[in-house]
Design a protein around this motif. Structure first.
Motif, short mmCIF file in Angstrom:
data_model
loop_
_atom_site.label_atom_id
_atom_site.label_comp_id
_atom_site.label_asym_id
_atom_site.label_seq_id
_atom_site.Cartn_x
_atom_site.Cartn_y
_atom_site.Cartn_z
N VAL A 75 -3.08 48.11 -33.67
CA VAL A 75 -3.38 49.06 -32.60
C VAL A 75 -3.28 48.28 -31.29
N PHE A 76 -2.21 48.53 -30.55
CA PHE A 76 -2.00 47.87 -29.27
C PHE A 76 -2.15 48.89 -28.16
N VAL A 77 -2.73 48.47 -27.04
CA VAL A 77 -2.99 49.34 -25.90
C VAL A 77 -2.24 48.79 -24.69
N GLU A 78 -1.59 49.69 -23.94
CA GLU A 78 -0.81 49.23 -22.79
C GLU A 78 -1.69 48.57 -21.74
N ASP A 79 -1.08 47.65 -21.00
CA ASP A 79 -1.77 46.93 -19.94
C ASP A 79 -1.17 47.31 -18.59
N LYS A 80 -2.04 47.51 -17.59
CA LYS A 80 -1.61 47.83 -16.23
C LYS A 80 -2.35 46.92 -15.27
N VAL A 81 -1.61 46.26 -14.40
CA VAL A 81 -2.24 45.41 -13.38
C VAL A 81 -1.57 45.70 -12.04
N GLU A 82 -2.22 45.26 -10.98
CA GLU A 82 -1.68 45.43 -9.64
C GLU A 82 -1.66 44.08 -8.95
N MET A 83 -0.65 43.87 -8.13
CA MET A 83 -0.58 42.63 -7.36
C MET A 83 -0.17 42.90 -5.93
N CYS A 84 -0.65 42.07 -5.02
CA CYS A 84 -0.30 42.16 -3.61
C CYS A 84 0.77 41.10 -3.32
N THR A 85 1.95 41.53 -2.92
CA THR A 85 3.03 40.58 -2.68
C THR A 85 2.76 39.67 -1.49
N ASN A 86 1.96 40.12 -0.55
CA ASN A 86 1.70 39.28 0.61
C ASN A 86 0.56 38.29 0.38
N MET A 87 -0.06 38.32 -0.80
CA MET A 87 -1.16 37.41 -1.08
C MET A 87 -0.88 36.48 -2.25
N THR A 88 0.06 36.82 -3.09
CA THR A 88 0.38 35.99 -4.24
C THR A 88 1.84 36.15 -4.61
N THR A 120 2.79 47.13 -17.41
CA THR A 120 3.18 47.62 -16.09
C THR A 120 2.47 46.81 -15.01
N VAL A 121 3.25 46.39 -14.02
CA VAL A 121 2.68 45.74 -12.85
C VAL A 121 3.05 46.60 -11.64
N ASN A 122 2.04 47.00 -10.89
CA ASN A 122 2.26 47.75 -9.66
C ASN A 122 2.28 46.74 -8.52
N VAL A 123 3.45 46.53 -7.95
CA VAL A 123 3.62 45.55 -6.88
C VAL A 123 3.50 46.28 -5.55
N VAL A 124 2.48 45.92 -4.79
CA VAL A 124 2.22 46.61 -3.52
C VAL A 124 2.07 45.60 -2.39
N GLN A 125 2.25 46.08 -1.17
CA GLN A 125 1.99 45.31 0.04
C GLN A 125 0.57 45.65 0.44
N CYS A 126 -0.32 44.69 0.42
CA CYS A 126 -1.73 44.95 0.73
C CYS A 126 -2.00 44.70 2.20
N GLY A 127 -3.09 45.29 2.67
CA GLY A 127 -3.52 45.06 4.05
C GLY A 127 -3.96 43.62 4.24
N GLY A 128 -4.16 43.24 5.47
CA GLY A 128 -4.57 41.87 5.79
C GLY A 128 -5.98 41.58 5.33
N VAL A 129 -6.25 40.32 5.14
CA VAL A 129 -7.58 39.89 4.78
C VAL A 129 -8.43 39.85 6.04
N ILE A 130 -9.60 40.41 5.97
CA ILE A 130 -10.48 40.47 7.13
C ILE A 130 -11.65 39.54 6.91
N ASN A 131 -11.92 38.71 7.90
CA ASN A 131 -13.06 37.81 7.84
C ASN A 131 -14.28 38.59 8.32
N PRO A 132 -15.29 38.77 7.48
CA PRO A 132 -16.45 39.58 7.89
C PRO A 132 -17.29 38.91 8.98
N HIS A 133 -17.04 37.64 9.27
CA HIS A 133 -17.80 36.94 10.31
C HIS A 133 -17.17 37.09 11.70
#
Length: 153
Positions: free
Chosen positions: A6-19, A129-142
Protein backbone atom coordinates in the motif's frame (compact mmCIF):
# COMPACT_ATOMS: atom_id res chain seq x y z
CA UNK A 1 -3.65 -11.01 -4.21
CA UNK A 2 -3.37 -10.82 -0.41
CA UNK A 3 -0.78 -8.62 1.28
CA UNK A 4 -0.25 -6.28 -1.65
CA UNK A 5 1.86 -3.18 -0.86
CA UNK A 6 0.00 0.00 0.00
CA UNK A 7 1.82 3.08 -1.27
CA UNK A 8 0.53 6.64 -0.88
CA UNK A 9 1.46 9.53 -3.17
CA UNK A 10 3.77 12.24 -1.89
CA UNK A 11 3.34 15.98 -2.50
CA UNK A 12 5.83 18.65 -1.50
CA UNK A 13 6.34 22.31 -2.29
CA UNK A 14 9.55 24.23 -2.84
CA UNK A 15 10.47 27.89 -3.25
CA UNK A 16 12.85 28.37 -6.17
CA UNK A 17 14.16 31.65 -4.79
CA UNK A 18 15.14 30.05 -1.46
CA UNK A 19 16.52 26.66 -2.41
CA UNK A 20 17.99 24.95 -5.45
CA UNK A 21 16.31 21.58 -4.85
CA UNK A 22 14.10 19.68 -2.45
CA UNK A 23 14.69 16.27 -0.84
CA UNK A 24 12.12 14.12 0.92
CA UNK A 25 11.67 10.56 2.15
CA UNK A 26 9.17 8.65 0.02
CA UNK A 27 8.56 5.54 2.15
CA UNK A 28 7.26 6.70 5.58
CA UNK A 29 3.63 6.69 4.39
CA UNK A 30 3.95 3.39 2.48
CA UNK A 31 3.40 -0.16 3.75
CA UNK A 32 4.93 -3.48 2.72
CA UNK A 33 4.57 -6.86 4.37
CA UNK A 34 7.12 -9.29 5.75
CA UNK A 35 7.09 -12.85 7.20
CA UNK A 36 5.84 -16.04 5.62
CA UNK A 37 2.32 -15.94 4.16
CA UNK A 38 1.11 -18.64 6.55
CA UNK A 39 2.59 -16.87 9.59
CA UNK A 40 0.52 -13.66 9.77
CA UNK A 41 2.65 -11.18 7.81
CA UNK A 42 3.20 -7.81 9.44
CA UNK A 43 3.37 -4.42 7.69
CA UNK A 44 5.88 -1.61 7.96
CA UNK A 45 7.70 1.17 6.10
CA UNK A 46 11.34 0.69 7.13
CA UNK A 47 14.11 -1.09 5.25
CA UNK A 48 13.12 -4.23 7.16
CA UNK A 49 10.00 -4.25 4.99
CA UNK A 50 10.90 -2.23 1.87
CA UNK A 51 13.88 -3.06 -0.31
CA UNK A 52 15.22 0.45 -0.85
CA UNK A 53 17.42 -0.82 -3.70
CA UNK A 54 14.36 -1.98 -5.70
CA UNK A 55 13.12 1.62 -6.21
CA UNK A 56 12.53 2.63 -9.82
CA UNK A 57 11.21 5.75 -11.54
CA UNK A 58 8.17 5.00 -13.71
CA UNK A 59 5.43 6.66 -15.69
CA UNK A 60 1.78 6.46 -14.64
CA UNK A 61 1.28 3.09 -16.37
CA UNK A 62 4.26 1.44 -14.66
CA UNK A 63 6.78 1.60 -17.50
CA UNK A 64 10.32 2.13 -16.19
CA UNK A 65 11.67 5.60 -17.09
CA UNK A 66 15.28 5.05 -16.10
CA UNK A 67 17.44 2.06 -15.30
CA UNK A 68 19.45 4.21 -12.91
CA UNK A 69 18.59 6.17 -9.79
CA UNK A 70 18.29 9.38 -11.81
CA UNK A 71 15.56 10.48 -14.21
CA UNK A 72 15.51 13.77 -16.11
CA UNK A 73 12.33 15.24 -17.56
CA UNK A 74 13.64 17.86 -20.04
CA UNK A 75 10.57 20.06 -19.41
CA UNK A 76 10.73 20.04 -15.60
CA UNK A 77 14.04 18.97 -14.06
CA UNK A 78 15.97 16.06 -12.59
CA UNK A 79 14.79 13.49 -10.07
CA UNK A 80 17.36 11.42 -8.17
CA UNK A 81 16.98 8.67 -5.61
CA UNK A 82 19.30 7.71 -2.73
CA UNK A 83 18.96 3.97 -1.99
CA UNK A 84 20.68 4.33 1.39
CA UNK A 85 18.32 6.95 2.83
CA UNK A 86 15.20 6.26 0.75
CA UNK A 87 15.06 9.93 -0.23
CA UNK A 88 14.20 11.50 -3.56
CA UNK A 89 15.67 14.85 -4.60
CA UNK A 90 14.09 17.05 -7.27
CA UNK A 91 16.15 19.79 -8.92
CA UNK A 92 14.01 21.95 -11.23
CA UNK A 93 15.31 23.33 -14.49
CA UNK A 94 16.26 27.03 -14.26
CA UNK A 95 13.09 29.10 -14.54
CA UNK A 96 10.71 26.14 -14.11
CA UNK A 97 7.65 26.81 -12.01
CA UNK A 98 4.60 24.61 -11.62
CA UNK A 99 3.90 20.95 -10.89
CA UNK A 100 6.63 18.40 -11.58
CA UNK A 101 5.47 14.78 -11.46
CA UNK A 102 7.03 11.34 -11.68
CA UNK A 103 5.96 7.90 -10.43
CA UNK A 104 7.86 5.22 -8.54
CA UNK A 105 7.55 1.65 -7.31
CA UNK A 106 9.48 -0.70 -5.05
CA UNK A 107 9.45 -4.27 -3.76
CA UNK A 108 9.58 -5.67 -0.26
CA UNK A 109 12.25 -7.73 1.46
CA UNK A 110 12.38 -11.36 2.46
CA UNK A 111 14.32 -10.70 5.66
CA UNK A 112 11.70 -12.63 7.68
CA UNK A 113 10.76 -15.07 4.95
CA UNK A 114 7.84 -14.82 2.59
CA UNK A 115 7.61 -13.91 -1.08
CA UNK A 116 7.55 -10.13 -0.73
CA UNK A 117 10.81 -9.54 -2.60
CA UNK A 118 9.36 -11.10 -5.75
CA UNK A 119 8.30 -8.94 -8.70
CA UNK A 120 4.66 -9.96 -8.27
CA UNK A 121 4.68 -8.03 -4.97
CA UNK A 122 6.08 -4.83 -6.50
CA UNK A 123 3.96 -1.82 -5.55
CA UNK A 124 1.78 -0.09 -8.10
CA UNK A 125 3.12 3.10 -9.68
CA UNK A 126 2.81 5.80 -7.05
CA UNK A 127 2.87 9.52 -7.78
CA UNK A 128 5.48 12.01 -6.58
CA UNK A 129 4.64 15.68 -7.09
CA UNK A 130 6.69 18.78 -6.38
CA UNK A 131 4.99 22.15 -6.65
CA UNK A 132 7.73 24.60 -7.64
CA UNK A 133 6.74 28.15 -6.74
CA UNK A 134 8.33 31.59 -6.44
CA UNK A 135 7.90 32.56 -2.80
CA UNK A 136 7.74 36.02 -1.31
CA UNK A 137 10.77 37.56 0.35
CA UNK A 138 11.89 36.64 3.81
CA UNK A 139 10.92 39.28 6.32
CA UNK A 140 12.98 39.98 9.40
CA UNK A 141 10.51 40.48 12.28
CA UNK A 142 13.01 42.77 14.05
CA UNK A 143 12.89 45.36 11.27
CA UNK A 144 9.75 47.54 11.11
CA UNK A 145 7.75 47.55 7.90
CA UNK A 146 9.03 51.05 7.10
CA UNK A 147 12.66 49.96 6.87
CA UNK A 148 15.65 49.95 9.18
CA UNK A 149 15.01 50.93 12.75
CA UNK A 150 17.28 53.66 14.16
CA UNK A 151 17.58 54.97 17.64
CA UNK A 152 18.64 58.48 18.60
CA UNK A 153 18.62 61.64 16.48
Amino acid sequence: MPFQPVFVEDKVEMCTNMTRNVSFAVFPNDLMYNKELYNNPIAGATNEFIDFTSFQFENSTGSVLSSSTTYTNPNEGTWSYNSTSGQVTFTPNPGFKGLATVYYSAKGTASQGGPFNQEIYRSTSTKLTVNVVQCGGVINPHIPAGGVSRSGK
